[in-house]
Write an enzyme that holds these catalytic residues in place. Structure first.
Site, PDB file in Angstrom:
ATOM      1  N   GLU A   1     -10.860   0.870  -3.386  1.00 16.33           N
ATOM      2  CA  GLU A   1      -9.749   0.198  -2.873  1.00 16.33           C
ATOM      3  C   GLU A   1     -10.168  -1.387  -2.542  1.00 16.33           C
ATOM      4  OE1 GLU A   1      -5.934   0.740  -0.049  1.00 16.33           O
ATOM      5  OE2 GLU A   1      -7.326   2.294  -0.281  1.00 16.33           O
TER       6      GLU A   1
ATOM      7  N   GLY B   1      -2.128   2.676  -6.387  1.00 10.02           N
ATOM      8  CA  GLY B   1      -3.212   3.284  -7.256  1.00 10.02           C
ATOM      9  C   GLY B   1      -2.730   4.271  -8.355  1.00 10.02           C
TER      10      GLY B   1
ATOM     11  N   HIS C   1      -4.263  -3.649 -10.077  1.00 10.99           N
ATOM     12  CA  HIS C   1      -5.043  -2.331 -10.166  1.00 10.99           C
ATOM     13  C   HIS C   1      -5.872  -2.498 -11.528  1.00 10.99           C
ATOM     14  CE1 HIS C   1      -3.305  -0.277  -6.687  1.00 10.99           C
ATOM     15  NE2 HIS C   1      -2.139  -1.025  -7.003  1.00 10.99           N
TER      16      HIS C   1
ATOM     17  N   CYS D   1       0.963  -1.265  -0.115  1.00 15.22           N
ATOM     18  CA  CYS D   1      -0.024  -0.022   0.079  1.00 15.22           C
ATOM     19  C   CYS D   1       0.774   1.324   0.039  1.00 15.22           C
ATOM     20  CB  CYS D   1      -0.865   0.217   1.122  1.00 15.22           C
ATOM     21  SG  CYS D   1      -1.788   1.538   1.492  1.00 15.22           S
TER      22      CYS D   1
ATOM     23  N   CYS E   1      -4.885   6.268  -2.797  1.00 15.26           N
ATOM     24  CA  CYS E   1      -4.346   4.930  -2.743  1.00 15.26           C
ATOM     25  C   CYS E   1      -2.882   5.324  -3.658  1.00 15.26           C
ATOM     26  CB  CYS E   1      -5.124   3.809  -3.678  1.00 15.26           C
ATOM     27  SG  CYS E   1      -4.505   2.187  -4.142  1.00 15.26           S
TER      28      CYS E   1
END
Length: 369
Positions: free
Chosen positions: A217, A229, A168, A78, A226
Site C-alpha cells: 500500500e 485495490g 493502483h 480507502c 486494500c
C-alpha cells in the site's frame, strides 16, 4: 485527552476520530504528518495503518472523511477505511441494517450501506481508466487499460493500472509465494510511470471467480488488505480477460466480494469491518494546543445540523479570532482545564470504557456482534 476508536477491516486497521459536530481542533482536522506517524507507530503510539477523521460535510453529503496513511500522507480514498468508518457510524448512532451514508471524500461521494449480517456494501463509483486520471504515463492498450511492460531487477513484467480515486497497479504473477514481494512492491510504488506513486497488487488467478492478491500500500507498505485495490484488481482482471465481472478477491486478511456489472458503471465492494477498542490519547500524544468545545473523552456523537449559523472556531478563526471579547476557544480551554483538574485518569479511562460497552451492547442488541 483525545478519544478515539480503533476499527479493522480484514486486518487493515485505523484510528477513527469523531468530529461531525465540529468538536475537533484545527490542528487535528489538518494534522501535522509527524503526529500521524507518532500515533500510528505500533511500538510508541497506538498503532494503525492510518487515521480517519469523521468531519462535517462541505457539500450535500451526510459527512466528510479525511484519511491519512501511517507515513503522514493523505489518501484520496480507502475501501477498508470507509467500511470501518461506516461501521463506526452505525455503532455510534445505533443505526439498523439498510442505513446508507453519503460520505464526501477527495475521490468523490462514496455511499456505503450496512448489511443485515453486519458487513458493509459500498458503491465505490466507476473506475478511472484514463492515464491522466489514474495518474500514470502508461498508455491505454486494446483492453481499455493503461498498461505496459516495466523492467525491474533485470526482469520485465506486464502491468495494468486502474484508478479508484487513488492509483493502483496490478501485476499478474504465476505464484505469489515465489515473488520478491517487498523489493518489487517498494520499487513499483515509486516507479517514475506513477507520478503520484501507486498502490501495488500482485495477482494470482485461481479461476475466473477467485482471485488472490498481495498488497503493497502506498504510504504504508505491506498491509493485510486494500479495498480499493481489490476493486482495481477485479477491474483489471476482467478487462484483461482473466476474470468475470464479479469475483471473490482473497487478500492476506481475508476475502472481499467485488462486482463490476457488465464492465460498466460503479464497482461494488462487500466486506467486513469490526470494532477493536475505544481509548483516549494521553496529553503527551495529543498535538499542542489541541482543544475542543468539550472534553474529548466526554463528547457523545452528535450529528451536525444540515444548516448552522453558529461560529465554527476551528474553521472561521483560522487566521484571527472573530470574537476576541467572547472567545470560544478560550472558553473551551477553560472547560478542558477544569475537567482535567477535577477528573482522574482512571475516571477518564472509565468514560472511554463505558462508551465501548454501550456501543458493544448496541451491536449485540442489533445482532451484529
Amino acid at each position: 485527552m483525545l478519544q478515539f476508536s480503533k476499527y479493522q477491516g480484514l486486518g487493515n486497521d485505523f484510528l477513527i476520530l469523531e468530529g461531525r459536530a465540529s468538536q475537533l481542533a484545527a490542528n487535528i482536522v489538518d494534522p501535522d504528518p509527524n503526529w500521524i506517524r507518532a500515533v500510528c507507530d505500533r511500538r510508541f503510539g497506538v498503532g494503525g495503518d492510518g487515521v480517519i477523521l469523521a468531519l462535517p460535510p462541505q457539500r450535500d453529503g451526510d459527512l466528510r472523511m479525511r484519511i491519512f496513511n501511517a507515513d503522514g500522507s493523505e489518501a484520496e480514498m480507502c475501501g477498508n477505511g470507509i467500511r470501518c468508518l461506516a461501521r463506526f457510524l452505525a455503532d455510534s448512532d445505533g443505526d439498523a441494517p439498510g442505513r446508507r451514508w453519503a460520505i464526501e471524500t477527495p475521490a468523490g461521494m462514496i455511499k456505503p450501506e450496512l448489511q443485515s449480517d453486519g458487513q458493509i456494501k459500498v458503491d465505490m463509483g466507476a473506475p478511472f481508466l484514463s492515464p491522466d486520471q489514474v495518474p500514470t504515463t502508461l498508455e491505454v492498450g486494446e483492453d481499455r487499460l493503461p498498461q505496459g511492460a516495466l523492467a525491474l531487477d533485470g526482469q520485465t513484467m506486464e502491468v495494468a493500472s486502474v484508478g479508484m480515486g487513488n492509483p493502483h497497479v496490478v501485476v499478474p504473477v504465476q505464484d505469489l509465494s515465489t515473488i520478491p514481494f517487498d523489493a518489487w512492491g517498494a520499487a513499483l510504488e515509486c516507479h517514475p510511470v506513477f507520478p503520484a506513486k501507486t498502490n501495488v497488487h500482485f495477482l494470482q488467478v485461481h479461476d475466473r471467480t477467485h482471485l488472490e492478491i498481495k498488497v503493497w500500500e502506498r504510504g504504508a507498505g505491506p498491509t493485510l488488505a486494500c479495498g480499493t485495490g481489490a476493486c482495481a484488481t477485479l477491474v483489471a482482471a476482467s478487462l484483461l480477460g482473466l476474470a468475470d465481472d464479479h469475483a471473490e478477491v482473497l487478500l492476506p486478511g481475508g476475502p472481499l466480494q467485488i462486482a463490476w456489472p457488465d464492465q460498466t458503471g460503479s464497482v461494488w465492494m462487500t466486506g467486513p469491518a469490526e470494532a477493536v477498542f475505544d481509548g483516549v490519547l494521553t496529553p503527551e500524544l495529543v498535538p499542542a494546543a489541541s482543544v475542543s468545545a468539550a472534553p474529548a473523552a466526554a463528547v457523545s456523537p452528535v450529528i451536525r445540523p444540515a444548516v448552522s449559523e453558529e461560529l465554527n472556531c476551528a474553521r472561521d478563526c483560522e487566521q484571527t479570532c472573530q470574537r476576541p471579547d467572547n472567545c470560544l476557544r478560550d472558553a473551551a480551554q477553560s472547560k478542558v482545564q477544569d475537567f482535567l483538574n477535577s477528573t482522574s485518569l482512571d475516571a477518564m479511562l472509565n468514560l472511554a470504557s463505558d462508551t465501548l460497552e454501550q456501543r458493544t451492547q448496541a451491536r449485540i442488541d442489533r445482532g451484529l456482534g
